[in-house]
Design a protein around this motif. Sequence first.
Motif, PDB file in Angstrom:
ATOM      1  N   UNK A  82       0.840  -1.212   0.000  1.00 27.43           N
ATOM      2  CA  UNK A  82       0.000   0.000   0.000  1.00 27.43           C
ATOM      3  C   UNK A  82       0.868   1.253   0.000  1.00 27.43           C
ATOM      4  N   UNK A  83       1.893   1.266   0.818  1.00 27.18           N
ATOM      5  CA  UNK A  83       2.775   2.431   0.882  1.00 27.18           C
ATOM      6  C   UNK A  83       3.506   2.640  -0.440  1.00 27.18           C
ATOM      7  N   UNK A  84       3.947   1.556  -1.053  1.00 24.28           N
ATOM      8  CA  UNK A  84       4.642   1.654  -2.339  1.00 24.28           C
ATOM      9  C   UNK A  84       3.708   2.178  -3.427  1.00 24.28           C
ATOM     10  N   UNK A  85       2.501   1.592  -3.511  1.00 20.72           N
ATOM     11  CA  UNK A  85       1.522   2.023  -4.518  1.00 20.72           C
ATOM     12  C   UNK A  85       1.032   3.441  -4.239  1.00 20.72           C
ATOM     13  N   UNK A  93       1.056   6.718  -6.692  1.00 20.20           N
ATOM     14  CA  UNK A  93      -0.128   7.521  -7.013  1.00 20.20           C
ATOM     15  C   UNK A  93       0.081   8.983  -6.636  1.00 20.20           C
ATOM     16  N   UNK A  94       0.750   9.250  -5.516  1.00 19.67           N
ATOM     17  CA  UNK A  94       1.036  10.628  -5.124  1.00 19.67           C
ATOM     18  C   UNK A  94       1.912  11.323  -6.168  1.00 19.67           C
ATOM     19  N   UNK A  95       2.873  10.599  -6.711  1.00 13.14           N
ATOM     20  CA  UNK A  95       3.745  11.164  -7.741  1.00 13.14           C
ATOM     21  C   UNK A  95       2.912  11.584  -8.954  1.00 13.14           C
ATOM     22  N   UNK A  96       1.782  10.913  -9.166  1.00 10.92           N
ATOM     23  CA  UNK A  96       0.893  11.223 -10.294  1.00 10.92           C
ATOM     24  C   UNK A  96      -0.232  12.177  -9.883  1.00 10.92           C
ATOM     25  N   UNK A  97      -0.020  12.931  -8.811  1.00  5.37           N
ATOM     26  CA  UNK A  97      -0.951  13.971  -8.326  1.00  5.37           C
ATOM     27  C   UNK A  97      -2.261  13.440  -7.773  1.00  5.37           C
ATOM     28  N   UNK A  98      -2.304  12.181  -7.393  1.00  7.00           N
ATOM     29  CA  UNK A  98      -3.489  11.636  -6.730  1.00  7.00           C
ATOM     30  C   UNK A  98      -3.309  11.804  -5.222  1.00  7.00           C
ATOM     31  N   UNK A  99      -4.348  12.315  -4.557  1.00  4.18           N
ATOM     32  CA  UNK A  99      -4.302  12.458  -3.101  1.00  4.18           C
ATOM     33  C   UNK A  99      -4.874  11.174  -2.516  1.00  4.18           C
ATOM     34  N   UNK A 100      -4.001  10.374  -1.914  1.00  2.02           N
ATOM     35  CA  UNK A 100      -4.387   9.079  -1.374  1.00  2.02           C
ATOM     36  C   UNK A 100      -3.931   8.963   0.074  1.00  2.02           C
ATOM     37  N   UNK A 101      -4.587   8.080   0.810  1.00  2.00           N
ATOM     38  CA  UNK A 101      -4.197   7.756   2.168  1.00  2.00           C
ATOM     39  C   UNK A 101      -4.242   6.246   2.342  1.00  2.00           C
ATOM     40  N   UNK A 102      -3.352   5.749   3.171  1.00  2.00           N
ATOM     41  CA  UNK A 102      -3.285   4.335   3.514  1.00  2.00           C
ATOM     42  C   UNK A 102      -3.883   4.190   4.910  1.00  2.00           C
ATOM     43  N   UNK A 103      -4.869   3.306   5.042  1.00  2.00           N
ATOM     44  CA  UNK A 103      -5.560   3.121   6.324  1.00  2.00           C
ATOM     45  C   UNK A 103      -5.621   1.640   6.672  1.00  2.00           C
ATOM     46  N   UNK A 104      -5.686   1.328   7.975  1.00  2.00           N
ATOM     47  CA  UNK A 104      -5.762  -0.080   8.377  1.00  2.00           C
ATOM     48  C   UNK A 104      -6.987  -0.776   7.795  1.00  2.00           C
TER      49      UNK A 104
END
Length: 139
Positions: free
Chosen positions: A91-94, A98-109
């Motif tokens: 999840x952290x790698x992906x 995605x962040x590098x491609x301007x997507x705002x994402x979060x990793x959650x349990x």
Amino acid sequence: DRSSNPDEISKYSDAPLEYLEDENATRGPEDPFHILLLDTTFQKSDRVTISYVSGSLQYVLGMPDEEATELTIMCADNGMSCLGTWERQECLRLGKQLQIRDCVVRVVPFCKGGARGWQAKSGAGDSGAIDVPFSSGWE
């Protein structure tokens, strides 16, 4: 500073990746987590469109076109969408990609209900995808 090692996890542009990270929580690299796409993705730039984000999901996650478009529209309309479930390190790698491609994402349990059929890539177990039956040991 960003690492040049693609296997090393680091923040991109100081954007947070994990929500509510608790210093005292134990999180193993193989624990299941979700990636959430947030609607603030579409506020970054005029070039960040439904089509652009959908294409980024297809490229980074290997997500089918229809599902990528559906989840991107769901995010834009409802504030967020859950993109799938993987092991924490994956999840952290992906998420970083995605962040590098301007997507705002979060990793959650992990919580029940986030598994996606398209994530079950190969039996070799090298995709990083988590096979989460409805009643798993992660309840």
